[in-house]
Design a protein around this motif. Structure first.
Motif, PDB file in Angstrom:
ATOM      1  N   PRO A 198       0.831  -1.216   0.000  1.00 48.84           N
ATOM      2  CA  PRO A 198       0.000   0.000   0.000  1.00 48.84           C
ATOM      3  C   PRO A 198       0.862   1.260   0.000  1.00 48.84           C
ATOM      4  O   PRO A 198       1.724   1.443   0.862  1.00 48.84           O
ATOM      5  CB  PRO A 198      -0.808  -0.118   1.294  1.00 48.84           C
ATOM      6  CG  PRO A 198      -0.792  -1.579   1.631  1.00 48.84           C
ATOM      7  CD  PRO A 198       0.529  -2.088   1.155  1.00 48.84           C
ATOM      8  N   GLU A 256      -2.404  -0.578  -3.798  1.00 46.44           N
ATOM      9  CA  GLU A 256      -1.366  -1.600  -3.646  1.00 46.44           C
ATOM     10  C   GLU A 256      -0.558  -1.638  -4.930  1.00 46.44           C
ATOM     11  O   GLU A 256      -1.037  -2.113  -5.964  1.00 46.44           O
ATOM     12  CB  GLU A 256      -1.992  -2.955  -3.353  1.00 46.44           C
ATOM     13  CG  GLU A 256      -2.675  -3.050  -1.997  1.00 46.44           C
ATOM     14  CD  GLU A 256      -3.186  -4.449  -1.714  1.00 46.44           C
ATOM     15  OE1 GLU A 256      -2.944  -5.339  -2.555  1.00 46.44           O
ATOM     16  OE2 GLU A 256      -3.819  -4.655  -0.666  1.00 46.44           O
ATOM     17  N   THR A 308      -6.563  -2.594  -5.308  1.00 49.53           N
ATOM     18  CA  THR A 308      -6.060  -3.830  -4.714  1.00 49.53           C
ATOM     19  C   THR A 308      -5.415  -4.669  -5.804  1.00 49.53           C
ATOM     20  O   THR A 308      -5.920  -4.746  -6.916  1.00 49.53           O
ATOM     21  CB  THR A 308      -7.204  -4.630  -4.061  1.00 49.53           C
ATOM     22  OG1 THR A 308      -7.897  -3.771  -3.149  1.00 49.53           O
ATOM     23  CG2 THR A 308      -6.662  -5.837  -3.311  1.00 49.53           C
TER      24      THR A 308
END
Length: 670
Positions: A417, A454, A565
């Motif tokens: 992240p 991410e 993500t």
């Protein structure tokens, strides 16, 4: 209204709902809706209801329609059955018509012959019966009725079930002889003899016939029949009507038998033809389906698949040709793969082998560069050029090594992240000196909120550095806008410049390796020509998109879109690919403004003034040049992905120039 502008929708300012501007045209409201194409639009009467009804009706039919489109065997068999059914029905109608006509003609001939004999016998009997004069009227009438009853019994005795006989007095007879009718076989004369036939018999002297329904007085069901009548004289010279009624029961039974036989035979023929068509088509379709399945497996990479060949017919030759084609394709693909491996190996080996001599040359060049103050001006300048070109050579060698890793599939993603705002600040901090030398600034928009995803910080920073440096170098001293945004499951960073822009078609080639906008220019500016190619590979490694848009003289915009993500598929980007201040959007805004002003003058309804609208940012010194035209769905490397565009992007049409390319580039050059 100006050309190219669009009229406001009903309900918007400048339009009276339910009426059209100008003179009122005739016709119903439904006709106007049909002519205007508004029947199924939102806001039109019944539009959503009709669409819902159509969707409800269409949903159960979709599987059948899909099966019909995909199954060749089903279409052939169904077509054969329909054509066979049509032929059988036509043949059956012709045969039944011929049989019906034949039975009717035969029945008419037999009935006419039988009736002619009966009429002749009645005349002979009347001629041979002696006339008794002088009796009372009542006695003569009773004798006449008795004579007719006897005549009817005698004539009907010749055909108990073949025909019946009816004797009637004339319709216009005024004497007492008209009091009653004589009939055989319990026939009801009043309903069995048509009035038209009685009128014809009473007025004419010949024989008349017609088809009718024969009714009985004993409750028996009526039946079709042929009635033949003639006007005759009895023994006293009184005229009367004599009718022969021939039932058509046997003919109807024969016709029903023929119909049943034809229906059974026709059904059997249709089923037989359908089975034959199914078997024949199956022999042809099965190899085709097998070839289609094998072709799908070949396209999936299973190059060893082959068709099973049996026999020596045309299908067998097709299978052999297909197998030979698959074998040749497999051989060619293997050769190309081997050549590609050799090329990647060569680039990797050369890149590694060049490191040792390059290190030595770098050390020697550093020594010469440090001692350049002791050289003459020409030699000192040569030392500086040697150092600059060695820096460029080292950068090219590093890019080649990185490309070789992508080609070999050895690139690894170290996702964690990160806040893209920090990455953008580091990139801008390194590019600000170059922007100051060019006379421009780097402006960041949308960095008020965190933009977290991410991602591999090193690779994202390399992509953004490449985009920002390219924008500064090609921005011609104008400001560079870096925009950040996050929405849904995606984050995006867009780099906008107002420089030379991209010509039509260049957005599809800007990511090619070593591509330059002007091939004739020397390599005096820009990078190695591999930066954007590496940037595309970095974006693909994240499962994201790197796309480009541009117009000549209007600058360009590169957009990097990443999933929030890792391994999450992208469905769209929070930033439109075409910026709001593009030439096309400005022209559309101006056209809409002119359309509203024109509509306000024609409809005399207040509209929103131009002063109430927020002005779109207009970059300085944008020359009028035709915009770039590119279809983003046709770009190399897109694969099965299609970028979900907003309404602003959808309106961009031909000016959109996007590229989500695999292995495409041009660091420092577009």
């Amino acid at each position: 209204m100006s050309i190219g502008s669009t009229a406001p929708k009903p309900g918007d300012p400048g339009v009276r709902s339910g009426r059209t501007a100008g003179p009122r045209r005739g016709g119903s409201r439904f006709g106007r809706l049909l002519r205007g194409g508004r029947l199924l639009q939102d806001g039109a009467p019944g539009g959503p209801v009709l669409r819902l009804l159509a969707r409800w009706v269409r949903r159960p039919l979709l599987p059948a329609v899909r099966l019909w489109r995909r199954n060749l065997q089903l279409r052939v068999v169904a077509g054969t059955l329909l054509m066979s059914l049509g032929v059988v029905l036509l043949l059956g109608l012709v045969v039944i018509g011929q049989v019906r006509n034949g039975l009717r003609d035969a029945k008419e001939q037999a009935a006419q012959s039988q009736a002619a004999g009966g009429f002749s016998a009645a005349q002979d009997k009347a001629a041979t019966t002696p006339y008794v004069p002088g009796g009372q009227d009542g006695g003569r009438a009773g004798a006449s009725l008795t004579w007719r009853s006897t005549l009817v019994e005698q004539l009907a005795s010749g055909g108990q079930s073949a025909f019946n006989v009816v004797a009637l007095s004339l319709e216009d007879s005024d004497g007492p002889a008209s009091r009653g009718a004589r009939a055989s076989g319990e026939v009801d004369p009043a309903t069995s003899i048509p009035d038209e036939l009685r009128h014809s018999v009473g007025q004419g002297a010949g024989t008349f016939q017609t088809y009718t329904r024969i009714h009985y007085t004993n409750g028996k069901d009526s039946e079709a029949g042929l009635v033949i009548g003639k006007r005759l004289n009895d023994a006293e010279g009184t005229q009367y009507e004599l009718y022969y009624l021939f039932p058509l029961t046997h003919e109807e039974d024969s016709l029903a038998l023929v119909k049943g036989t034809l229906a059974t035979a026709g059904l059997f023929v249709v089923v037989l033809l359908g089975a034959i068509a199914w078997l024949v088509v199956r022999q042809v379709v099965t190899p085709v389906r097998m070839a289609a399945g094998i072709a799908e497996r070949l396209s999936a990479g299973r190059l060893q698949e082959r068709m099973k060949v049996t026999g020596e017919d045309d299908i067998a030759r097709l299978g052999e040709a297909f197998n030979k084609m698959a074998q040749n394709l497999q051989l060619k693909i293997q050769q190309l793969e081997e050549l590609s491996r050799m090329q990647r190996r060569f680039v990797s080996d050369v890149s590694h082998e060049l490191r040792t001599p390059l290190t030595t040359v770098r050390m020697a060049a550093d020594v010469i560069h440090e001692a350049r103050v002791d050289f003459d001006p020409v030699t000192a300048r040569s030392a500086e050029l040697l150092g600059d070109q060695l820096d460029r050579f080292e950068s090219l060698l590093a890019d080649l090594l990185e490309i070789s890793r992508f080609d070999a599939g050895a690139a690894a993603l170290e996702a964690e992240p990160i806040d893209l705002r920090q990455v953008v600040r580091r990139v801008i901090g390194g590019a600000e000196p170059l922007a100051e030398r060019k006379g421009g600034r780097i402006v960041v928009v949308g960095d008020e909120q965190p933009v977290v995803a991410e991602a591999d910080a090193r690779r994202v920073e390399r992509v953004l550095r490449n985009l920002v440096v390219n924008a500064v170098e090609h921005g011609e001293g104008r400001d560079v806008i870096v925009r950040l945004a996050a929405a849904g499951g995606a984050v995006a960073v867009a780099v906008r410049d107002y420089g030379v822009g991209l010509k039509p078609g260049e957005a599809t080639r800007v990511f090619n390796r070593f591509w330059r906008a002007d091939p004739a220019r020397a390599r005096t500016t820009g990078g190695t020509g591999l930066g954007l190619s590496i940037a595309v590979e970095d974006a693909r490694l994240h499962g994201g998109w790197l796309q480009a848009w541009g117009e000549p003289g209007g600058g360009s915009q590169f957009r990097l879109t990443l999933p929030r993500t890792a391994d999450e598929p992208l469905r769209g980007s929070p930033i439109p690919l075409e910026p709001e201040d593009s030439r096309r959007n400005r022209e559309q805004a101006a056209a809409a403004e002119r359309a509203q002003e024109s509509g306000a003058r024609r409809m005399t309804v207040p509209v929103q003034t131009a002063g109430d609208r927020p002005a779109l940012p207009v970059p300085p010194r944008l020359p009028t040049v035709p915009r770039a035209t590119v279809d983003p769905t046709a770009l190399p490397g897109n694969g099965a992905r299609v970028v979900a565009r907003t309404s602003a992007e959808a309106d961009s049409g031909e000016s959109m120039a996007s590229a989500n390319a695999e292995g495409e580039d041009g660091t420092g050059e577009r």
